[in-house]
Scaffold this motif. Structure first.
Motif, mmCIF file in Angstrom:
data_model
loop_
_atom_site.group_PDB
_atom_site.id
_atom_site.type_symbol
_atom_site.label_atom_id
_atom_site.label_comp_id
_atom_site.label_asym_id
_atom_site.label_seq_id
_atom_site.Cartn_x
_atom_site.Cartn_y
_atom_site.Cartn_z
ATOM 1 N N THR A 272 -22.677 -18.520 3.860
ATOM 2 C CA THR A 272 -22.883 -17.194 3.270
ATOM 3 C C THR A 272 -23.554 -16.259 4.263
ATOM 4 O O THR A 272 -23.153 -15.098 4.417
ATOM 5 N N VAL A 273 -24.582 -16.771 4.953
ATOM 6 C CA VAL A 273 -25.300 -15.961 5.943
ATOM 7 C C VAL A 273 -24.348 -15.509 7.046
ATOM 8 O O VAL A 273 -24.339 -14.330 7.438
ATOM 9 N N PHE A 274 -23.536 -16.435 7.542
ATOM 10 C CA PHE A 274 -22.618 -16.082 8.622
ATOM 11 C C PHE A 274 -21.603 -15.043 8.169
ATOM 12 O O PHE A 274 -21.371 -14.040 8.865
ATOM 13 N N ASN A 275 -20.982 -15.264 7.006
ATOM 14 C CA ASN A 275 -19.944 -14.346 6.528
ATOM 15 C C ASN A 275 -20.491 -12.946 6.306
ATOM 16 O O ASN A 275 -19.906 -11.952 6.752
ATOM 17 N N ILE A 276 -21.622 -12.847 5.610
ATOM 18 C CA ILE A 276 -22.208 -11.529 5.348
ATOM 19 C C ILE A 276 -22.623 -10.859 6.655
ATOM 20 O O ILE A 276 -22.379 -9.666 6.859
ATOM 21 N N SER A 277 -23.222 -11.636 7.552
ATOM 22 C CA SER A 277 -23.706 -11.068 8.822
ATOM 23 C C SER A 277 -22.576 -10.502 9.662
ATOM 24 O O SER A 277 -22.660 -9.370 10.158
ATOM 25 N N GLN A 278 -21.513 -11.285 9.810
ATOM 26 C CA GLN A 278 -20.435 -10.807 10.681
ATOM 27 C C GLN A 278 -19.709 -9.616 10.075
ATOM 28 O O GLN A 278 -19.246 -8.725 10.785
ATOM 29 N N ARG B 104 -13.367 -22.940 -8.257
ATOM 30 C CA ARG B 104 -13.951 -21.633 -7.944
ATOM 31 C C ARG B 104 -15.224 -21.802 -7.125
ATOM 32 O O ARG B 104 -16.125 -22.548 -7.493
ATOM 33 N N VAL B 105 -15.292 -21.122 -5.997
ATOM 34 C CA VAL B 105 -16.498 -21.182 -5.164
ATOM 35 C C VAL B 105 -17.185 -19.823 -5.183
ATOM 36 O O VAL B 105 -16.538 -18.781 -5.262
ATOM 37 N N ASN B 106 -18.500 -19.854 -5.125
ATOM 38 C CA ASN B 106 -19.288 -18.622 -5.115
ATOM 39 C C ASN B 106 -20.548 -18.843 -4.303
ATOM 40 O O ASN B 106 -20.739 -19.921 -3.717
ATOM 41 N N VAL B 107 -21.409 -17.850 -4.281
ATOM 42 C CA VAL B 107 -22.608 -17.931 -3.448
ATOM 43 C C VAL B 107 -23.534 -19.064 -3.880
ATOM 44 O O VAL B 107 -24.302 -19.604 -3.081
ATOM 45 N N ILE C 45 -18.289 -9.947 -0.150
ATOM 46 C CA ILE C 45 -18.407 -11.353 0.216
ATOM 47 C C ILE C 45 -19.417 -12.062 -0.687
ATOM 48 O O ILE C 45 -19.203 -13.186 -1.141
ATOM 49 N N LEU C 46 -20.517 -11.388 -0.979
ATOM 50 C CA LEU C 46 -21.605 -12.002 -1.756
ATOM 51 C C LEU C 46 -21.171 -12.342 -3.184
ATOM 52 O O LEU C 46 -21.535 -13.391 -3.720
ATOM 53 N N PHE C 47 -20.380 -11.469 -3.799
ATOM 54 C CA PHE C 47 -20.033 -11.649 -5.212
ATOM 55 C C PHE C 47 -18.595 -12.139 -5.449
ATOM 56 O O PHE C 47 -18.130 -12.150 -6.576
ATOM 57 N N ARG C 48 -17.907 -12.539 -4.401
ATOM 58 C CA ARG C 48 -16.549 -13.047 -4.582
ATOM 59 C C ARG C 48 -16.585 -14.430 -5.240
ATOM 60 O O ARG C 48 -17.593 -15.156 -5.161
ATOM 61 N N CYS C 49 -15.462 -14.800 -5.834
ATOM 62 C CA CYS C 49 -15.383 -16.096 -6.515
ATOM 63 C C CYS C 49 -13.953 -16.638 -6.398
ATOM 64 O O CYS C 49 -13.249 -16.791 -7.403
ATOM 65 N N PRO C 50 -13.510 -16.954 -5.172
ATOM 66 C CA PRO C 50 -12.121 -17.387 -4.975
ATOM 67 C C PRO C 50 -11.889 -18.827 -5.421
ATOM 68 O O PRO C 50 -12.826 -19.629 -5.515
ATOM 69 N N TYR C 51 -10.625 -19.137 -5.669
ATOM 70 C CA TYR C 51 -10.246 -20.515 -5.995
ATOM 71 C C TYR C 51 -9.834 -21.212 -4.710
ATOM 72 O O TYR C 51 -9.007 -20.703 -3.944
#
Length: 429
Positions: free
Chosen positions: A117-123, A106-109, A94-100
């Motif tokens: 980011t906090v929510f996605n990594i935490s869950q 392109r979105v990234n951290v 999740i931390l290093f992904r870079c989806p379109y």
């Protein structure tokens, strides 16, 4: 002022929820670090890279966010490594992904809001960590299967992961969209089948590693991405399908003012009846589509006749009666919609055989068409027309009941009344 306060209250609830999930993730991570050690740093690095690549090529889905084949990597990590490693792998993905993302590029951290980011990594730490612990413990209890894969423990771990993941996401969307948690959770539970299928790829990936070591993982990752590509093509085709229908519906509405909103409401009523009858999803989708397009034949009817306020002459009424056959002809020329043509052609038939165009009766009218007939008639009754006012809900439902066996299929009228009442009230809210 009320809206401002409501938004402020919603933000407080949102950030409180994310803080709770983050705190829970810290506690889970502390437990994992205390009770487990990373056994294989090579797998940790490799799976983290593959997870980030998979997350980069995620597929957007309506209502439920997005789906990616990265869960195959996560589930394989749960089977092959330890809970701590699995939690780290999925969080690094999740931390290093870079989806379109459409409209954003392109979105990234670095360009994503910190709280997301906090929510996605935490869950994901919670989901993978707890599922991993479940797998390890049930693997000890049930000595069954292969050394690296225990089907019983794997199934329980998978269900645990899915329940946690769907609940965390549903709770988040419930707060953001201000809807009931049960309704939001139901949307995510519908995606279980797709995720379970992806988990099967994770099992195959684990088998590949057991047979061919790291080379087996790399060899299998290529067809894994191909599976993602195939799924993306399917979604694109489905998107084009519905976009085509929307264009056709707008064409109908441009020709007949009454039809504006009518097709959508009939589609909603048809879907409600089909669900009440317990029909499979593929049948429900077909009925919804046919309902949206059932009046497309009105494109071939003179506007002056459609919009006439006075009584229609016989020739004018005959012209309008031709619209089901015109619609069926239009739809039959489109290969991916041709299965709807018979439903559209016969949506003005009657159970007693006095309808048109073919005078079909009870035994010869398909169930899908019978559903559309009721939904179409109900919406006509509950809508203002130039020559009369709309009937009340109670009066319209009574008309459906009274005409069971003559106009409508008596076998489905009772279920239809239940479904129509709920759907009408929902649209009226």
């Amino acid at each position: 002022m009320v809206k401002v306060l409501s938004k402020k209250k919603s933000n407080i609830l949102l950030y409180s929820y994310i803080s709770f999930v983050a705190l829970l993730a810290i506690l889970v991570m502390h437990y994992l670090i205390t009770n487990f050690t990373i056994r294989d740093y090579t797998l940790l690095l490799l799976f983290s890279i593959l997870s980030a690549v998979s997350e980069t090529f995620l597929i957007p889905l309506p209502k439920v966010g997005a789906v990616s084949v990265s869960f195959a990597i996560t589930f394989s990590a749960i089977l092959l490594t330890d809970p701590l490693t699995a939690a780290i792998i999925t969080s690094l993905g999740i931390l290093f992904r870079c989806p379109y993302v459409d409209g954003k590029g392109r979105v990234n951290v670095l360009n994503t809001p910190f709280y997301k980011t906090v929510f996605n990594i935490s869950q994901y730490i919670i989901n993978a960590g707890i599922a991993g612990v479940i797998y390890v413990n049930f693997h000890k209890i049930f000595r069954f299967g292969f050394e690296f894969y225990n089907p019983i423990a794997g199934t329980i771990a998978l269900m645990t992961y899915l329940l946690f993941n769907s609940f965390f996401m549903a709770a988040l969307m419930s707060i953001i969209l201000e809807e009931k948690l049960t309704a939001a959770w139901r949307n995510y539970l519908l995606g279980f089948i797709n995720i379970i299928l992806v988990s099967l790829l994770g099992i195959v990936l684990a088998f590949s590693y057991d047979s061919y070591d790291i080379g087996g993982i790399l060899l299998f990752f290529i067809p894994l991405l191909l599976a993602r590509y195939t799924f993306k093509l399917y979604l694109d085709m489905r998107k084009n399908y519905f976009e085509t229908m929307n264009v056709l519906v707008r064409a109908i509405e441009a020709n007949d003012p009454y039809t504006s909103g009518h097709s959508l409401r009939v589609s909603i009523y048809s879907e409600a009846i089909a669900k009440q009858l317990g029909l499979p999803q593929n049948k429900i989708d077909m009925i919804k589509s046919a309902a949206l397009l059932h009046d497309i034949g009105k494109i071939g009817v003179d506007k002056n006749i459609l919009n006439k306020n006075g009584k229609l002459e016989k020739e004018e009424f005959d012209s309008i009666k031709a619209h089901p056959e015109i619609g069926a002809t239009i739809i039959s020329d489109m290969s991916y919609l041709s299965n709807l043509s018979d439903i559209i052609k016969h949506h003005h038939e009657r159970n007693d055989g006095k309808g048109y165009p073919d005078g079909l009766s009870h035994n010869n009218i398909p169930l899908e068409t019978s559903i559309l007939i009721i939904a179409d008639s109900f919406d006509a009754m509950t809508t203002d027309r130039p020559y009369r006012h709309a009937l009340s809900l109670g009066d319209a439902l009574n008309e459906v009941k009274v005409n069971a066996g003559t106009q409508f299929n008596p076998d489905i009228v009772d279920d239809a009344i239940i479904a129509l009442r709920k759907a009408f009230n929902n649209l009226s809210e």
